[in-house]
Scaffold this motif. Structure first.
Motif, mmCIF file in Angstrom:
data_model
loop_
_atom_site.group_PDB
_atom_site.id
_atom_site.type_symbol
_atom_site.label_atom_id
_atom_site.label_comp_id
_atom_site.label_asym_id
_atom_site.label_seq_id
_atom_site.Cartn_x
_atom_site.Cartn_y
_atom_site.Cartn_z
ATOM 1 N N ALA A 82 0.790 -1.226 0.000
ATOM 2 C CA ALA A 82 0.000 0.000 0.000
ATOM 3 C C ALA A 82 0.824 1.279 0.000
ATOM 4 N N SER A 83 1.757 1.396 -0.950
ATOM 5 C CA SER A 83 2.518 2.640 -1.024
ATOM 6 C C SER A 83 1.638 3.804 -1.447
ATOM 7 N N SER A 84 0.549 3.529 -2.184
ATOM 8 C CA SER A 84 -0.299 4.648 -2.609
ATOM 9 C C SER A 84 -0.991 5.279 -1.407
ATOM 10 N N ALA A 85 -1.193 4.516 -0.348
ATOM 11 C CA ALA A 85 -1.847 5.064 0.844
ATOM 12 C C ALA A 85 -0.970 6.118 1.494
ATOM 13 N N SER A 86 0.289 5.767 1.770
ATOM 14 C CA SER A 86 1.176 6.755 2.398
ATOM 15 C C SER A 86 1.522 7.862 1.420
ATOM 16 N N ALA A 87 1.641 7.529 0.123
ATOM 17 C CA ALA A 87 2.043 8.528 -0.871
ATOM 18 C C ALA A 87 1.000 9.644 -0.991
ATOM 19 N N PHE A 88 -0.257 9.276 -1.150
ATOM 20 C CA PHE A 88 -1.269 10.327 -1.334
ATOM 21 C C PHE A 88 -1.634 11.014 -0.023
ATOM 22 N N ALA A 89 -1.485 10.320 1.093
ATOM 23 C CA ALA A 89 -1.728 11.004 2.374
ATOM 24 C C ALA A 89 -0.651 12.075 2.591
ATOM 25 N N ALA A 90 0.614 11.718 2.332
ATOM 26 C CA ALA A 90 1.701 12.695 2.500
ATOM 27 C C ALA A 90 1.558 13.840 1.492
ATOM 28 N N LEU A 91 1.173 13.501 0.260
ATOM 29 C CA LEU A 91 1.009 14.543 -0.762
ATOM 30 C C LEU A 91 -0.133 15.494 -0.398
ATOM 31 N N ALA A 92 -1.231 14.936 0.111
ATOM 32 C CA ALA A 92 -2.363 15.781 0.514
ATOM 33 C C ALA A 92 -1.915 16.779 1.579
ATOM 34 N N GLY A 93 -1.164 16.277 2.561
ATOM 35 C CA GLY A 93 -0.713 17.147 3.643
ATOM 36 C C GLY A 93 0.249 18.212 3.153
ATOM 37 N N ALA A 94 1.280 17.786 2.418
ATOM 38 C CA ALA A 94 2.322 18.733 1.995
ATOM 39 C C ALA A 94 1.780 19.724 0.965
ATOM 40 N N ALA A 95 0.999 19.241 -0.007
ATOM 41 C CA ALA A 95 0.525 20.127 -1.074
ATOM 42 C C ALA A 95 -0.483 21.138 -0.536
ATOM 43 N N SER A 96 -1.383 20.697 0.341
ATOM 44 C CA SER A 96 -2.393 21.642 0.832
ATOM 45 C C SER A 96 -1.735 22.733 1.668
ATOM 46 N N ARG A 97 -0.795 22.358 2.532
ATOM 47 C CA ARG A 97 -0.128 23.385 3.359
ATOM 48 C C ARG A 97 0.753 24.294 2.512
ATOM 49 N N ALA A 98 1.444 23.687 1.528
ATOM 50 C CA ALA A 98 2.316 24.509 0.674
ATOM 51 C C ALA A 98 1.494 25.510 -0.129
ATOM 52 N N ALA A 99 0.238 25.164 -0.394
ATOM 53 C CA ALA A 99 -0.643 26.071 -1.143
ATOM 54 C C ALA A 99 -1.331 27.074 -0.227
ATOM 55 N N GLY A 100 -1.039 27.001 1.061
ATOM 56 C CA GLY A 100 -1.597 27.973 1.998
ATOM 57 C C GLY A 100 -2.920 27.554 2.626
ATOM 58 N N LEU A 101 -3.340 26.299 2.380
ATOM 59 C CA LEU A 101 -4.580 25.824 2.993
ATOM 60 C C LEU A 101 -4.274 25.274 4.383
ATOM 61 N N ASP A 102 -5.174 25.510 5.327
ATOM 62 C CA ASP A 102 -4.984 24.947 6.667
ATOM 63 C C ASP A 102 -6.139 23.990 6.935
ATOM 64 N N LEU A 103 -6.003 22.762 6.422
ATOM 65 C CA LEU A 103 -7.102 21.795 6.510
ATOM 66 C C LEU A 103 -7.024 21.023 7.821
ATOM 67 N N ASP A 104 -8.186 20.755 8.436
ATOM 68 C CA ASP A 104 -8.175 19.866 9.599
ATOM 69 C C ASP A 104 -8.038 18.423 9.090
ATOM 70 N N ARG A 105 -7.919 17.461 10.020
ATOM 71 C CA ARG A 105 -7.596 16.108 9.568
ATOM 72 C C ARG A 105 -8.754 15.457 8.807
ATOM 73 N N THR A 106 -9.971 15.850 9.107
ATOM 74 C CA THR A 106 -11.106 15.315 8.337
ATOM 75 C C THR A 106 -11.015 15.798 6.887
ATOM 76 N N ALA A 107 -10.738 17.073 6.717
ATOM 77 C CA ALA A 107 -10.627 17.623 5.358
ATOM 78 C C ALA A 107 -9.416 17.027 4.642
ATOM 79 N N LEU A 108 -8.335 16.801 5.384
ATOM 80 C CA LEU A 108 -7.144 16.175 4.775
ATOM 81 C C LEU A 108 -7.459 14.751 4.332
ATOM 82 N N SER A 109 -8.230 14.046 5.149
ATOM 83 C CA SER A 109 -8.614 12.676 4.826
ATOM 84 C C SER A 109 -9.453 12.657 3.543
ATOM 85 N N ARG A 110 -10.369 13.615 3.423
ATOM 86 C CA ARG A 110 -11.198 13.703 2.203
ATOM 87 C C ARG A 110 -10.333 14.019 0.987
ATOM 88 N N LEU A 111 -9.362 14.911 1.173
ATOM 89 C CA LEU A 111 -8.491 15.266 0.052
ATOM 90 C C LEU A 111 -7.623 14.075 -0.356
#
Ligand code: DP6
Length: 324
Positions: free
Chosen positions: A105-134
């Motif tokens: 399941a590398s896609s699980a860690s890959a997209f979870a890490a990407l969701a976190g890093a990309a959203s914050r780098a774009a200036g979004l401050d998502l809570d963990r529910t929103a991060l999970s949806r992303l």
């Protein structure tokens, strides 16, 4: 230039599997699922949006991806750009501490890490529910990797209602998952394609939905009570029933290889010898063995002899997404 953000997310192993989508575009699953996040396998991803770039620049495990290979990441970044009205491209550097595409399941860690890093780098401050949806929009299993420990992905029915919730995030229960790496090559039938085949062609698919509902209802109280035997029996049966959906697809296929069957038999033998342990496996031949920490020496010794010590990796419950 915007600041670079780095996130680390761990893989998870499903104890009650996700196998089939109700909506392939939004990745809304047919059923809920439940997993354990693992400490040993993770992805570190750094994202930086840069106005000077003329395309997204994606490096995975030190290789610069071609536009075709980077298409899934590019599409995911577009989702983040849509949420921020941002137009600049991004530099993405990702290192997987997971045997890629080997059913770990590398896609699980890959997209979870990407969701976190990309959203914050774009200036979004998502809570963990929103991060999970992303994260879900990248890969279904990534939905659960935002959280640590035991996690349930509640299927929901649309983008807003389909996300994961923690069941027991800081696991105070001496259990472990022993990963047996039996074949580290890329799998022939991706999970995405495999589950689609099952939904479309397995006559047993309707029964699978009932199985999952029953297994979830039974495994949650078992986990909460730290009932090892019940948890193990359910996760093993659930995995086999998921794999019955590949054997019963048209055309039929299987993720098992000869070593997979040998490992499953070895687990049964260990149980007959009085060492309680249970197996599960995903869309690949590698077997993961759920066991109690006290039995780790006997179990790892057995598998090291059979498959080689380098192919036996002991994992424990792992944490949710982290930023650095
Ligand atoms: C067998 O999350 O890889 O590991 O949503 O299409 O990216 P996509 O699929 P993916 O499927 C995981 C399937 C599984 C079971 C599970 O993790 O629940």
């Amino acid at each position: 230039m915007n600041p670079a953000v780095t996130a680390r997310a761990h893989t998870n192993i499903a104890l009650v599997k996700y196998w089939g989508k109700a909506n392939t575009d939004l990745i809304i699953p047919q059923t809920s699922s439940l997993s354990l996040t693992l400490d040993q396998f993770y992805t570190d991803t750094t994202v930086q949006f840069d106005d000077h770039l003329t395309a997204d620049e994606i490096t995975v495990n030190h290789d610069l991806l071609s536009p075709a290979a980077g298409q899934k990441v590019h599409k995911f970044l577009n989702l983040v750009r849509e949420q921020t009205q941002r137009t600049s491209f991004a530099r993405v550097t990702s290192v997987n501490h997971v045997p890629t595409a080997a059913g770990l399941a590398s896609s699980a860690s890959a997209f979870a890490a990407l969701a976190g890093a990309a959203s914050r780098a774009a200036g979004l401050d998502l809570d963990r529910t929103a991060l999970s949806r992303l994260a879900r929009r990248g890969s279904g299993s990534a939905t659960r990797s935002i959280f640590g420990g035991f996690v349930e992905w509640q299927a929901g029915h649309d983008d807003a209602s389909s996300f994961a919730i923690p069941l027991e995030e800081n696991v105070d229960w001496p259990i472990a998952m022993v990963a047996l790496v039996l074949d580290a090559r890329r799998k022939k039938v991706s999970s995405r394609q495999g589950m689609q085949n099952s939904v479309a062609t397995s006559p047993y698919y309707p029964a699978w939905k009932d199985v999952v509902a029953q297994d979830l209802a039974a495994i949650k109280p078992a986990i909460q009570a730290h009932d090892f035997t019940t948890t193990g029996e359910i996760l093993e049966a659930n995995a086999m029933r998921m794999h019955a959906l590949t054997l019963s697809a048209q055309p039929p296929y299987s993720y098992f290889n000869g070593d997979t069957l040998a490992a499953m038999q070895a687990v049964q033998q260990l149980r007959d010898d009085g060492i309680a342990c249970y197996y599960t496996l995903d869309a690949g031949p590698n077997v993961k063995v759920f066991c109690q920490v006290a039995d780790l020496p006997a179990i790892t010794q057995h598998f090291a002899q059979q498959f080689g010590a380098q192919n036996v990796i002991v994992a424990h419950p792992g944490p949710g997404i982290q930023f650095s």
